[in-house]
Scaffold this motif. Structure first.
Motif, short mmCIF file in Angstrom:
data_model
loop_
_atom_site.label_atom_id
_atom_site.label_comp_id
_atom_site.label_asym_id
_atom_site.label_seq_id
_atom_site.Cartn_x
_atom_site.Cartn_y
_atom_site.Cartn_z
N PHE A 32 -8.26 -3.98 0.79
CA PHE A 32 -7.40 -2.51 1.14
C PHE A 32 -7.38 -1.55 0.72
N ASP A 34 -6.35 1.79 -0.08
CA ASP A 34 -5.49 2.21 -0.57
C ASP A 34 -3.87 1.82 -0.34
N GLY A 35 -2.64 2.58 -0.42
CA GLY A 35 -1.89 2.12 -0.59
C GLY A 35 -0.95 0.43 -1.09
N PRO A 36 -0.19 0.54 -1.42
CA PRO A 36 0.80 -0.63 -1.72
C PRO A 36 -0.52 -1.73 -2.40
N ASN A 37 -1.26 -1.91 -1.69
CA ASN A 37 -2.17 -2.79 -1.77
C ASN A 37 -3.16 -2.44 -2.29
N ALA A 38 -2.97 -1.76 -2.83
CA ALA A 38 -4.90 -1.12 -2.49
C ALA A 38 -5.08 -1.92 -3.89
N ARG A 42 -7.94 -8.46 1.75
CA ARG A 42 -7.55 -7.86 2.67
C ARG A 42 -7.36 -9.05 3.59
#
Length: 195
Positions: A32, A34-38, A42
């Protein structure tokens, strides 16, 4: 997390295995952005759809170890025929499935020379030792991951004479866990290994 699907229909030899390894690495390395799972992976599961008539012994043994080492839950699916050394990468799946019409082909190991080649007596010995060592390692992997016994190998002559076995035999002997058509989940990204 999500499921990634790879479709491999080809030989277990270069250049196909180079593309196959690249696709496996790509599935494992897809993260991922970016975001909370950066930075997190995946995919946590891999469905590996396979059809192969085999190829090079060293590629097959190496692929078994590589696939088994992936930090993904791998399911291998025989979509038609898994033959010769292709049986080993297929066996790397934690879960193994065969479609109802699928088959497995076993035979003795062989050494191919791409052109006329003169060998010394010691080179013949060396190649024979490599073949026998590969055969014994393959038998060991099969015994560790199926219900085959030494008596089965002696009786069936799986790595001595050519023999084709169906999905029912494969389930009975623990080569596969299930005979079924696989429904590709809606959320699965599936990629073809193009070589």
């Amino acid at each position: 997390m999500a499921i990634c699907g790879l479709n491999f229909h080809g030989p277990v030899s270069h250049p196909a295995t180079t593309k196959f390894r690249n696709a496996l690495c790509g599935a494992m390395n897809d993260r991922f952005p970016d975001g909370p799972n950066a930075g997190k992976r995946r995919f946590d599961k891999l469905y590996l759809f396979m059809n192969s008539t085999g190829g090079q012994i060293d590629d097959g043994i190496s692929l078994f170890g590589f696939i088994r080492s992936l930090p993904l839950e791998v399911t291998t699916i025989n979509t038609g025929l898994i033959a010769s050394i292709a049986i080993l990468p297929f066996m790397a799946g934690k879960k193994r499935i065969a479609l109802p019409h699928a088959a497995f082909h076993f035979h003795d190991f062989e050494w191919n020379y791409p052109a006329a080649h003169n060998l010394t007596r010691l080179e013949y010995v060396d190649h024979t030792q490599l073949l026998e060592s590969s055969k014994q390692r393959t038998l060991q992997i099969l015994k560790e991951n199926t219900s085959f016994t030494d008596e089965d190998f002696q009786h069936l002559k799986l790595l001595d004479v050519p023999i084709i076995k169906d999905a029912s035999f494969a389930k009975e002997k623990g080569i596969i866990h299930e005979i079924n058509y696989v429904t590709i989940p809606e959320e699965m990204n599936i990629f073809n290994v193009d070589y």
